[in-house]
Design an enzyme around this catalytic site. Sequence first.
Site, PDB file in Angstrom:
ATOM      1  N   ASP A 104       0.861  -1.186   0.000  1.00 19.16           N
ATOM      2  CA  ASP A 104       0.000   0.000   0.000  1.00 19.16           C
ATOM      3  C   ASP A 104       0.897   1.236   0.000  1.00 19.16           C
ATOM      4  O   ASP A 104       1.995   1.224   0.560  1.00 19.16           O
ATOM      5  CB  ASP A 104      -0.937   0.036   1.208  1.00 19.16           C
ATOM      6  CG  ASP A 104      -2.174   0.903   0.936  1.00 19.16           C
ATOM      7  OD1 ASP A 104      -3.245   0.338   0.649  1.00 19.16           O
ATOM      8  OD2 ASP A 104      -2.043   2.150   0.984  1.00 19.16           O
ATOM      9  N   CYS A 158     -15.483  -0.273  -5.323  1.00 15.33           N
ATOM     10  CA  CYS A 158     -16.872  -0.082  -4.919  1.00 15.33           C
ATOM     11  C   CYS A 158     -17.434   1.077  -5.735  1.00 15.33           C
ATOM     12  O   CYS A 158     -17.623   2.168  -5.229  1.00 15.33           O
ATOM     13  CB  CYS A 158     -17.040   0.119  -3.426  1.00 15.33           C
ATOM     14  SG  CYS A 158     -15.693   0.917  -2.598  1.00 15.33           S
TER      15      CYS A 158
HETATM   16  C1  LIG Z   1     -10.161   0.463  -1.425  1.00 16.51           C
HETATM   17  S1  LIG Z   1      -8.751   0.680  -0.423  1.00 16.51           S
HETATM   18  C2  LIG Z   1      -8.213  -0.992  -0.221  1.00 16.51           C
HETATM   19  C3  LIG Z   1      -8.995  -1.753   0.816  1.00 16.51           C
HETATM   20  C4  LIG Z   1      -8.303  -3.011   1.273  1.00 16.51           C
HETATM   21  N1  LIG Z   1      -8.021  -3.906   0.189  1.00 16.51           N
HETATM   22  C5  LIG Z   1      -9.098  -3.734   2.343  1.00 16.51           C
HETATM   23  O1  LIG Z   1      -9.741  -4.756   2.050  1.00 16.51           O
HETATM   24  O2  LIG Z   1      -9.079  -3.289   3.492  1.00 16.51           O
HETATM   25  C6  LIG Z   1      -7.586   1.315  -1.560  1.00 16.51           C
HETATM   26  C7  LIG Z   1      -6.176   1.432  -1.024  1.00 16.51           C
HETATM   27  O3  LIG Z   1      -5.333   1.742  -2.139  1.00 16.51           O
HETATM   28  C8  LIG Z   1      -4.241   2.481  -1.651  1.00 16.51           C
HETATM   29  N2  LIG Z   1      -3.539   3.094  -2.797  1.00 16.51           N
HETATM   30  C9  LIG Z   1      -3.843   4.233  -3.471  1.00 16.51           C
HETATM   31  N3  LIG Z   1      -2.949   4.443  -4.447  1.00 16.51           N
HETATM   32  C10 LIG Z   1      -2.075   3.420  -4.405  1.00 16.51           C
HETATM   33  C11 LIG Z   1      -0.915   3.081  -5.136  1.00 16.51           C
HETATM   34  N4  LIG Z   1      -0.471   3.841  -6.149  1.00 16.51           N
HETATM   35  N5  LIG Z   1      -0.243   1.971  -4.802  1.00 16.51           N
HETATM   36  C12 LIG Z   1      -0.659   1.190  -3.774  1.00 16.51           C
HETATM   37  N6  LIG Z   1      -1.746   1.464  -3.036  1.00 16.51           N
HETATM   38  C13 LIG Z   1      -2.442   2.551  -3.348  1.00 16.51           C
HETATM   39  C14 LIG Z   1      -4.865   3.436  -0.656  1.00 16.51           C
HETATM   40  O4  LIG Z   1      -3.900   3.912   0.250  1.00 16.51           O
HETATM   41  C15 LIG Z   1      -5.933   2.544  -0.001  1.00 16.51           C
HETATM   42  O5  LIG Z   1      -5.444   2.003   1.195  1.00 16.51           O
END
Ligand SMILES: C[S@@+](CC[C@H](N)C(=O)[O-])C[C@H]1O[C@@H](n2cnc3c(N)ncnc32)[C@H](O)[C@@H]1O
Length: 351
Positions: free
Chosen positions: A153, A343
């Site tokens: 992340d 989502c």
């Molecule tokens: C929808 S949430 C993920 C939820 C998680 N899979 C769960 O079940 O708890 C999206 C995540 O993507 C991360 N994110 C955003 N841009 C990113 C990137 N370029 N590389 C990795 N993670 C990223 C955000 O920090 C966030 O924590």
Amino acid sequence: MEEPDCPEGSVSDRGGERQTASLPLPDAFLEFLSENGLDPAVYSMAATIPRYIRLKPGMESQITEIESELKCVLEKVSWLPGFYAIPPEIQIAGSKAYQQGKIYGIDAASGAAILALDVRPGDHVLDLCAAPGAKLCMLADTLGTTGSLTGVDVAKHRLAACRTMLQKYCLGDRTRLFVADGTLFSILPVNSRMQRMEGSIGVEENGSTFPEWTSRRSWKDRQKTKKANANGPQHLLATLEPELIYYGKHSGLVGLCKSDVFCPSVDNEACTSGYDKVLVDAECTHDGSIKHIQKFEFWGWKTLDRRILDAGRTENLLQLQLHLLTNGFKLLKTGGSLVYSTCRFAEDRFG
Ligand SMILES: C[S@@+](CC[C@H](N)C(=O)[O-])C[C@H]1O[C@@H](n2cnc3c(N)ncnc32)[C@H](O)[C@@H]1O
């Protein structure tokens, strides 16, 4: 708040905002829904949607005890192993079952994404957007005592929450967590790579190896954090280098040279030594989460314009998702599977 003559799910005017059953939705959002062929009535259903919990494998014999503690029936979800529906008003955080790591809260939709990934014993699994970690926990649970799990992340403080969860539920044994940009991450699963390079790993002059994980941080590490904090809050990644913030006892890292672990993949290496399963649970607008939309009643509907309806933000998110997906496929072994989940109800296009 509910209007007396307003049947469930219908829309009526209410001073600038229109009322969809118990939820007032601003006109701009209603237009957005109409453009995407979506029925506003779905957003009024939050109060009737059950909460879901997942029981840690092996805890089935304690269901009656958990039911009496939560004061509700755990209704088994037939299509999702380990999942139970409970009434939406039940709070689990104060319960012993939750505090002792016997149950955790996770949406059925999140469970469905993991089910679709079809994790098998021995799989090397990559979760490219792992925080705050509900799906990561379920992945670790599903893998059990075989294979490996890599969580990535970009937000360090959010990934640290994953580490806490894994430790709380004793699920981190085969997991490693990297703060990294998922669009650029290129570290392959350690076990599969080590098997392939058998014999040539582990003897490196001046190379330091990974000791067993400890949450006690070295003086050097503490100084580094202090310096970084002095430069402002660390919400996002400061460097392009992946930072390892956790690895379990059986993650394959203990005793390995650091340079071997951080070595990025080359050319088509992932085809043979890549991940068997990749989850891209991308950052998105959340318009598909009914409970999330409901929160705008408290946050103020104006923020919805900025967070969900802003075309520029949506476009940036789509580009981010495209890059995450592209990289996810790059890291996938030939014959492996990738699940992409968001989502978002609105139709997306990758231009
Ligand atoms: C929808 S949430 C993920 C939820 C998680 N899979 C769960 O079940 O708890 C999206 C995540 O993507 C991360 N994110 C955003 N841009 C990113 C990137 N370029 N590389 C990795 N993670 C990223 C955000 O920090 C966030 O924590």
